[in-house]
Design a protein around this motif. Structure first.
Motif, PDB file in Angstrom:
ATOM      1  N   LYS A  18      -4.699   2.940  20.155  1.00  0.00           N
ATOM      2  CA  LYS A  18      -3.226   2.893  20.771  1.00  0.00           C
ATOM      3  C   LYS A  18      -3.271   1.332  20.971  1.00  0.00           C
ATOM      4  O   LYS A  18      -1.990   0.852  20.819  1.00  0.00           O
ATOM      5  CB  LYS A  18      -3.386   3.425  22.261  1.00  0.00           C
ATOM      6  CG  LYS A  18      -2.183   3.434  22.982  1.00  0.00           C
ATOM      7  CD  LYS A  18      -2.163   3.963  24.198  1.00  0.00           C
ATOM      8  CE  LYS A  18      -0.981   3.742  25.292  1.00  0.00           C
ATOM      9  NZ  LYS A  18      -0.128   2.787  24.890  1.00  0.00           N
ATOM     10  N   LEU A  19      -3.997   0.804  21.558  1.00  0.00           N
ATOM     11  CA  LEU A  19      -4.025  -0.772  21.587  1.00  0.00           C
ATOM     12  C   LEU A  19      -3.534  -1.472  20.397  1.00  0.00           C
ATOM     13  O   LEU A  19      -2.697  -2.464  20.176  1.00  0.00           O
ATOM     14  CB  LEU A  19      -5.182  -1.554  22.363  1.00  0.00           C
ATOM     15  CG  LEU A  19      -5.605  -1.193  23.749  1.00  0.00           C
ATOM     16  CD1 LEU A  19      -6.732  -1.491  24.111  1.00  0.00           C
ATOM     17  CD2 LEU A  19      -4.439  -1.527  24.490  1.00  0.00           C
ATOM     18  N   SER A  20      -4.181  -1.047  19.334  1.00  0.00           N
ATOM     19  CA  SER A  20      -4.091  -1.706  18.058  1.00  0.00           C
ATOM     20  C   SER A  20      -2.577  -1.528  17.473  1.00  0.00           C
ATOM     21  O   SER A  20      -1.900  -2.265  17.058  1.00  0.00           O
ATOM     22  CB  SER A  20      -5.020  -0.843  16.870  1.00  0.00           C
ATOM     23  OG  SER A  20      -4.709  -1.686  15.980  1.00  0.00           O
ATOM     24  N   CYS A  21      -1.997  -0.163  17.954  1.00  0.00           N
ATOM     25  CA  CYS A  21      -0.375   0.085  17.471  1.00  0.00           C
ATOM     26  C   CYS A  21       0.453  -0.552  18.375  1.00  0.00           C
ATOM     27  O   CYS A  21       1.359  -1.153  17.837  1.00  0.00           O
ATOM     28  CB  CYS A  21      -0.304   1.838  17.692  1.00  0.00           C
ATOM     29  SG  CYS A  21      -1.222   2.494  16.484  1.00  0.00           S
ATOM     30  N   ASP A  22      -0.013  -0.879  19.687  1.00  0.00           N
ATOM     31  CA  ASP A  22       0.885  -1.673  20.407  1.00  0.00           C
ATOM     32  C   ASP A  22       0.895  -2.989  20.031  1.00  0.00           C
ATOM     33  O   ASP A  22       1.918  -3.582  20.080  1.00  0.00           O
ATOM     34  CB  ASP A  22       0.239  -1.569  22.008  1.00  0.00           C
ATOM     35  CG  ASP A  22       0.545  -0.042  22.504  1.00  0.00           C
ATOM     36  OD1 ASP A  22       1.381   0.745  22.090  1.00  0.00           O
ATOM     37  OD2 ASP A  22      -0.129   0.207  23.488  1.00  0.00           O
ATOM     38  N   TYR A  23      -0.231  -3.705  19.656  1.00  0.00           N
ATOM     39  CA  TYR A  23      -0.408  -5.045  19.410  1.00  0.00           C
ATOM     40  C   TYR A  23       0.513  -4.977  17.984  1.00  0.00           C
ATOM     41  O   TYR A  23       1.293  -6.192  18.077  1.00  0.00           O
ATOM     42  CB  TYR A  23      -1.704  -5.127  18.887  1.00  0.00           C
ATOM     43  CG  TYR A  23      -1.926  -6.655  18.525  1.00  0.00           C
ATOM     44  CD1 TYR A  23      -1.780  -7.735  19.095  1.00  0.00           C
ATOM     45  CD2 TYR A  23      -2.325  -6.808  16.951  1.00  0.00           C
ATOM     46  CE1 TYR A  23      -1.977  -8.987  18.590  1.00  0.00           C
ATOM     47  CE2 TYR A  23      -2.212  -8.031  16.452  1.00  0.00           C
ATOM     48  CZ  TYR A  23      -2.453  -9.161  17.339  1.00  0.00           C
ATOM     49  OH  TYR A  23      -2.475 -10.529  16.779  1.00  0.00           O
ATOM     50  N   GLN A  27       3.646  -7.530  17.603  1.00  0.00           N
ATOM     51  CA  GLN A  27       3.695  -8.552  16.400  1.00  0.00           C
ATOM     52  C   GLN A  27       5.077  -8.233  15.708  1.00  0.00           C
ATOM     53  O   GLN A  27       5.804  -9.485  15.453  1.00  0.00           O
ATOM     54  CB  GLN A  27       2.569  -8.440  15.645  1.00  0.00           C
ATOM     55  CG  GLN A  27       1.309  -9.024  16.361  1.00  0.00           C
ATOM     56  CD  GLN A  27       1.399 -10.174  16.666  1.00  0.00           C
ATOM     57  OE1 GLN A  27       1.896 -11.140  16.008  1.00  0.00           O
ATOM     58  NE2 GLN A  27       1.111 -10.364  17.920  1.00  0.00           N
ATOM     59  N   THR A  28       5.216  -7.199  15.347  1.00  0.00           N
ATOM     60  CA  THR A  28       6.697  -6.978  14.605  1.00  0.00           C
ATOM     61  C   THR A  28       7.948  -7.437  15.391  1.00  0.00           C
ATOM     62  O   THR A  28       8.778  -7.965  14.802  1.00  0.00           O
ATOM     63  CB  THR A  28       6.709  -5.388  14.184  1.00  0.00           C
ATOM     64  OG1 THR A  28       5.590  -5.057  13.498  1.00  0.00           O
ATOM     65  CG2 THR A  28       7.972  -5.216  13.223  1.00  0.00           C
ATOM     66  N   GLN A  29       8.038  -7.022  16.765  1.00  0.00           N
ATOM     67  CA  GLN A  29       9.042  -7.238  17.541  1.00  0.00           C
ATOM     68  C   GLN A  29       9.155  -8.792  17.728  1.00  0.00           C
ATOM     69  O   GLN A  29      10.419  -9.565  17.663  1.00  0.00           O
ATOM     70  CB  GLN A  29       8.836  -6.677  19.000  1.00  0.00           C
ATOM     71  CG  GLN A  29       9.211  -5.145  19.065  1.00  0.00           C
ATOM     72  CD  GLN A  29       8.787  -4.700  20.310  1.00  0.00           C
ATOM     73  OE1 GLN A  29       8.304  -5.098  21.264  1.00  0.00           O
ATOM     74  NE2 GLN A  29       9.386  -3.446  20.342  1.00  0.00           N
TER      75      GLN A  29
END
Length: 132
Positions: A18-23, A27-29
Motif C-alpha cells: 500500500k505504501l509503495s502504491c501511494d508513493y 510521484q506521478t501527481q
C-alpha cells in the motif's frame, strides 16, 4: 516505515505494498504538477516578451502624425466585424456592428479595462506623492 522494515519483518507485507502504491501515485501527481507549472511559466514568459515587443512598437510611433498601412500591419494581426443588428425596432435604420481588433503580440485589448487600470494606477501614484 521504511522498505528495510518490510525486509526485517517489522512491517506487514500488505502495508508495504500500500505504501509503495501511494508513493508511486504521489510521484506521478507531482510530475504532472511540475509539467503543468513548467508550461505555465513558459506561457507567462512568452506573454511578457510579447508585451515588451508591443510596447517597443508603441514607443517607436509615439510621435507619428499619420497612420499608414505599414504601421497598421505592425500593430494589427486581424480585424473582425460582426453582423449588423439593431437595438431598437422603431429605428431599423440605425445599425450596430461590433468590431474586434487582434493586435500583434497581445491579441484583443479591452480598452475600457485598460483605461480603468491606468486611472487606478495614476490615482495610487497621486496618493503616494501626496503622502511623501
Amino acid at each position: 516505515m521504511l522498505p528495510e522494515d518490510n525486509i526485517s519483518g517489522k512491517l506487514p507485507g500488505d502495508w508495504s505494498i500500500k505504501l509503495s502504491c501511494d508513493y508511486e501515485q504521489e510521484q506521478t501527481q507531482l510530475k504532472t504538477i511540475v509539467e503543468t507549472l513548467g508550461r505555465e511559466v513558459k506561457q507567462r514568459e512568452q506573454k511578457k516578451t510579447n508585451v515588451g515587443k508591443f510596447i517597443s512598437a508603441v514607443k517607436k510611433y509615439m510621435d507619428m502624425t499619420r497612420l499608414d498601412a505599414t504601421i497598421l500591419r505592425e500593430f494589427m494581426e486581424q480585424i473582425g466585424a460582426s453582423d449588423t443588428y439593431t437595438t431598437d425596432e422603431q429605428q431599423k435604420r440605425v445599425k450596430i456592428r461590433g468590431i474586434e481588433i487582434l493586435y500583434n503580440f497581445i491579441g484583443a485589448l479591452d480598452f475600457e479595462e485598460a483605461r480603468e487600470e491606468s486611472q487606478t494606477a495614476q490615482n495610487q501614484n497621486n496618493a503616494r506623492a501626496g503622502t511623501a
